[in-house]
Design an enzyme around this catalytic site. Structure first.
Site, PDB file in Angstrom:
ATOM      1  N   ASN A   9      62.359  61.165  25.672  1.00 35.95           N
ATOM      2  CA  ASN A   9      62.152  59.758  26.008  1.00 35.95           C
ATOM      3  C   ASN A   9      63.376  59.321  26.806  1.00 35.95           C
ATOM      4  O   ASN A   9      64.430  59.078  26.235  1.00 35.95           O
ATOM      5  CB  ASN A   9      62.005  58.947  24.712  1.00 35.95           C
ATOM      6  CG  ASN A   9      61.983  57.455  24.963  1.00 35.95           C
ATOM      7  OD1 ASN A   9      61.839  57.011  26.093  1.00 35.95           O
ATOM      8  ND2 ASN A   9      62.129  56.682  23.896  1.00 35.95           N
ATOM      9  N   TRP A  10      63.197  59.236  28.124  1.00 33.28           N
ATOM     10  CA  TRP A  10      64.358  58.939  28.988  1.00 33.28           C
ATOM     11  C   TRP A  10      64.737  57.469  28.944  1.00 33.28           C
ATOM     12  O   TRP A  10      65.759  57.076  29.515  1.00 33.28           O
ATOM     13  CB  TRP A  10      64.062  59.374  30.434  1.00 33.28           C
ATOM     14  CG  TRP A  10      63.904  60.860  30.602  1.00 33.28           C
ATOM     15  CD1 TRP A  10      64.124  61.823  29.649  1.00 33.28           C
ATOM     16  CD2 TRP A  10      63.483  61.556  31.786  1.00 33.28           C
ATOM     17  NE1 TRP A  10      63.881  63.078  30.178  1.00 33.28           N
ATOM     18  CE2 TRP A  10      63.480  62.939  31.478  1.00 33.28           C
ATOM     19  CE3 TRP A  10      63.120  61.156  33.067  1.00 33.28           C
ATOM     20  CZ2 TRP A  10      63.122  63.910  32.417  1.00 33.28           C
ATOM     21  CZ3 TRP A  10      62.763  62.122  33.998  1.00 33.28           C
ATOM     22  CH2 TRP A  10      62.766  63.486  33.680  1.00 33.28           C
ATOM     23  N   LYS A  11      63.912  56.650  28.325  1.00 37.01           N
ATOM     24  CA  LYS A  11      64.176  55.200  28.264  1.00 37.01           C
ATOM     25  C   LYS A  11      64.450  54.673  29.682  1.00 37.01           C
ATOM     26  O   LYS A  11      63.881  55.187  30.631  1.00 37.01           O
ATOM     27  CB  LYS A  11      65.313  54.901  27.276  1.00 37.01           C
ATOM     28  CG  LYS A  11      65.030  55.534  25.911  1.00 37.01           C
ATOM     29  CD  LYS A  11      65.917  55.050  24.807  1.00 37.01           C
ATOM     30  CE  LYS A  11      65.522  55.741  23.498  1.00 37.01           C
ATOM     31  NZ  LYS A  11      66.292  55.271  22.358  1.00 37.01           N
ATOM     32  N   HIS A  95      57.334  52.024  20.163  1.00 39.29           N
ATOM     33  CA  HIS A  95      58.734  52.417  19.957  1.00 39.29           C
ATOM     34  C   HIS A  95      59.501  51.225  19.359  1.00 39.29           C
ATOM     35  O   HIS A  95      59.226  50.070  19.697  1.00 39.29           O
ATOM     36  CB  HIS A  95      59.358  52.839  21.289  1.00 39.29           C
ATOM     37  CG  HIS A  95      60.706  53.445  21.126  1.00 39.29           C
ATOM     38  ND1 HIS A  95      61.831  52.677  20.954  1.00 39.29           N
ATOM     39  CD2 HIS A  95      61.100  54.740  21.051  1.00 39.29           C
ATOM     40  CE1 HIS A  95      62.872  53.484  20.797  1.00 39.29           C
ATOM     41  NE2 HIS A  95      62.451  54.744  20.851  1.00 39.29           N
ATOM     42  N   GLU A  97      62.256  49.975  20.005  1.00 42.08           N
ATOM     43  CA  GLU A  97      62.855  49.069  21.001  1.00 42.08           C
ATOM     44  C   GLU A  97      61.812  48.095  21.536  1.00 42.08           C
ATOM     45  O   GLU A  97      62.122  46.945  21.837  1.00 42.08           O
ATOM     46  CB  GLU A  97      63.514  49.888  22.130  1.00 42.08           C
ATOM     47  CG  GLU A  97      64.808  50.516  21.641  1.00 42.08           C
ATOM     48  CD  GLU A  97      65.210  51.822  22.305  1.00 42.08           C
ATOM     49  OE1 GLU A  97      64.698  52.140  23.401  1.00 42.08           O
ATOM     50  OE2 GLU A  97      66.039  52.540  21.709  1.00 42.08           O
ATOM     51  N   GLU A 167      60.780  57.362  13.306  1.00 43.75           N
ATOM     52  CA  GLU A 167      62.089  57.098  13.891  1.00 43.75           C
ATOM     53  C   GLU A 167      62.787  55.983  13.120  1.00 43.75           C
ATOM     54  O   GLU A 167      62.559  54.799  13.399  1.00 43.75           O
ATOM     55  CB  GLU A 167      61.926  56.663  15.350  1.00 43.75           C
ATOM     56  CG  GLU A 167      61.305  57.722  16.233  1.00 43.75           C
ATOM     57  CD  GLU A 167      61.724  57.516  17.686  1.00 43.75           C
ATOM     58  OE1 GLU A 167      62.321  58.449  18.235  1.00 43.75           O
ATOM     59  OE2 GLU A 167      61.500  56.435  18.234  1.00 43.75           O
ATOM     60  N   GLY A 173      70.006  56.300  18.648  1.00 46.67           N
ATOM     61  CA  GLY A 173      71.120  56.038  19.551  1.00 46.67           C
ATOM     62  C   GLY A 173      72.430  55.737  18.842  1.00 46.67           C
ATOM     63  O   GLY A 173      73.393  55.291  19.466  1.00 46.67           O
ATOM     64  N   SER A 212      68.800  60.371  17.054  1.00 45.45           N
ATOM     65  CA  SER A 212      70.012  61.190  17.194  1.00 45.45           C
ATOM     66  C   SER A 212      69.785  62.684  16.937  1.00 45.45           C
ATOM     67  O   SER A 212      70.622  63.352  16.325  1.00 45.45           O
ATOM     68  CB  SER A 212      71.140  60.645  16.316  1.00 45.45           C
ATOM     69  OG  SER A 212      71.443  59.300  16.679  1.00 45.45           O
ATOM     70  N   GLY A 233      65.909  60.909  22.547  1.00 43.00           N
ATOM     71  CA  GLY A 233      66.391  59.924  23.504  1.00 43.00           C
ATOM     72  C   GLY A 233      67.606  60.450  24.250  1.00 43.00           C
ATOM     73  O   GLY A 233      67.480  61.212  25.210  1.00 43.00           O
ATOM     74  N   GLY A 234      68.794  60.087  23.775  1.00 39.12           N
ATOM     75  CA  GLY A 234      70.038  60.425  24.472  1.00 39.12           C
ATOM     76  C   GLY A 234      70.140  61.887  24.885  1.00 39.12           C
ATOM     77  O   GLY A 234      70.512  62.197  26.031  1.00 39.12           O
TER      78      GLY A 234
HETATM   79  P1  PGA Z   1      68.034  58.914  20.325  1.00 34.88           P
HETATM   80  O1  PGA Z   1      66.666  58.099  20.612  1.00 34.88           O
HETATM   81  O2  PGA Z   1      67.661  60.381  20.341  1.00 34.88           O
HETATM   82  O3  PGA Z   1      68.943  58.535  21.450  1.00 34.88           O
HETATM   83  O4  PGA Z   1      68.523  58.470  18.992  1.00 34.88           O
HETATM   84  C1  PGA Z   1      65.439  58.490  20.046  1.00 34.88           C
HETATM   85  C2  PGA Z   1      64.345  57.544  20.466  1.00 34.88           C
HETATM   86  O5  PGA Z   1      64.587  56.333  20.531  1.00 34.88           O
HETATM   87  O6  PGA Z   1      63.207  57.951  20.758  1.00 34.88           O
END
Ligand code: PGA
Length: 250
Positions: A9-11, A95, A97, A167, A173, A212, A233-234
């Site tokens: 997930n590149w956000k 998600h 967010e 999640e 993050g 994470s 994500g990251g």
């Molecule tokens: P993260 O994000 O790996 O940076 O914690 C995961 C996500 O939000 O899908």
């Protein structure tokens, strides 16, 4: 046997140049990996570029969000038909967010899930509790409420053609991963809740962990009985980091 799925997930990250480099690294590093499903979810403007770069590779394309509405007067939104037009196979739905920053409700997430599926796309339904909710002991209540909203709208059979991602919001993050046992406990809870409706659907359902995930913790997480891969994500923004996770799965 459930196949492991690793989804990036590149956000809201990337540029034409950085995405070219990132995907070049990912695709070449995955050439030998055939027993893990891999997926990347770029921001909307880059779907066409990524679709082109993924032709002939074993990496699938997904989107990070979609409108619950059919095409029409919805300024700034993206319809599911547009996503299939660009070769998307998956869409992340709900998600944390989107829920926290854009006010998406359980009902809206369920509507999105239904719209995504009706276009032949696979939803990746995100569920998870905040730190405050975990500390007050309501993790299962929250996850059940989020899951039930979708089950009530589409029925358990529809879940058979979906992916769920657990999640915990406090692990996204933050560098603070749920321990493999903490994650496994919630994954088992989610599977049992689906099994309450249909045991076969529950057994086949892929439940990803997100929050994470890194090369260093992926193997232990994915080794747990009810963890079938990760939503990353990251660590999906650097080819080496993402490949380390894919290889841990393999
Ligand atoms: P993260 O994000 O790996 O940076 O914690 C995961 C996500 O939000 O899908």
């Amino acid at each position: 046997m459930r196949r492991i799925l690793v989804a990036g997930n590149w956000k809201m990250n990337g540029s034409k140049t950085s995405i070219g480099h990132l995907l070049g690294g990912i695709v070449s590093g995955l050439a030998q990996v055939s027993d893990v499903d891999v997926l990347v979810c770029p921001p909307f403007p880059y779907l066409a570029q990524v679709q082109g770069l993924l032709v002939g590779t074993n990496v699938a394309l997904g989107a990070q969000n979609a409108s619950e509405h059919p095409p029409g007067a919805f300024t700034g939104e993206v319809a599911v038909e547009m996503l299939t037009d660009f070769g998307c196979e998956y869409v992340i739905v709900g998600h944390s967010e989107r829920r926290a920053l854009y006010g998406e409700t359980d009902a809206q997430v369920a509507h999105k899930f239904e719209t995504v599926q009706s276009a032949g796309l696979t939803p990746i339904l995100c569920l998870g509790e905040t730190l405050e909710e975990r500390e007050s002991g309501v993790t299962e209540t929250v996850v059940a409420r989020q899951l039930d909203a979708v089950l009530e709208r589409v029925g358990v059979k529809a879940i058979a053609d979906a992916v769920v991602a657990y999640e915990p919001v406090w692990a996204i993050g933050t560098g603070r991963t749920a321990s493999p046992d903490q994650a496994q406990a919630v994954h088992a809870f989610i599977r049992a809740r689906v099994a309450g409706h249909d045991t076969q659907v529950a057994q086949a359902l892929r439940i990803l962990y997100g929050g994470s995930v890194k090369g260093g913790n992926a193997q232990e997480l994915f080794g747990k009985q009810d963890i079938d891969g990760g939503l990353i994500g990251g660590a999906s923004l650097q080819a080496d980091d993402f490949l380390a996770i894919c290889h841990a799965a393999h």
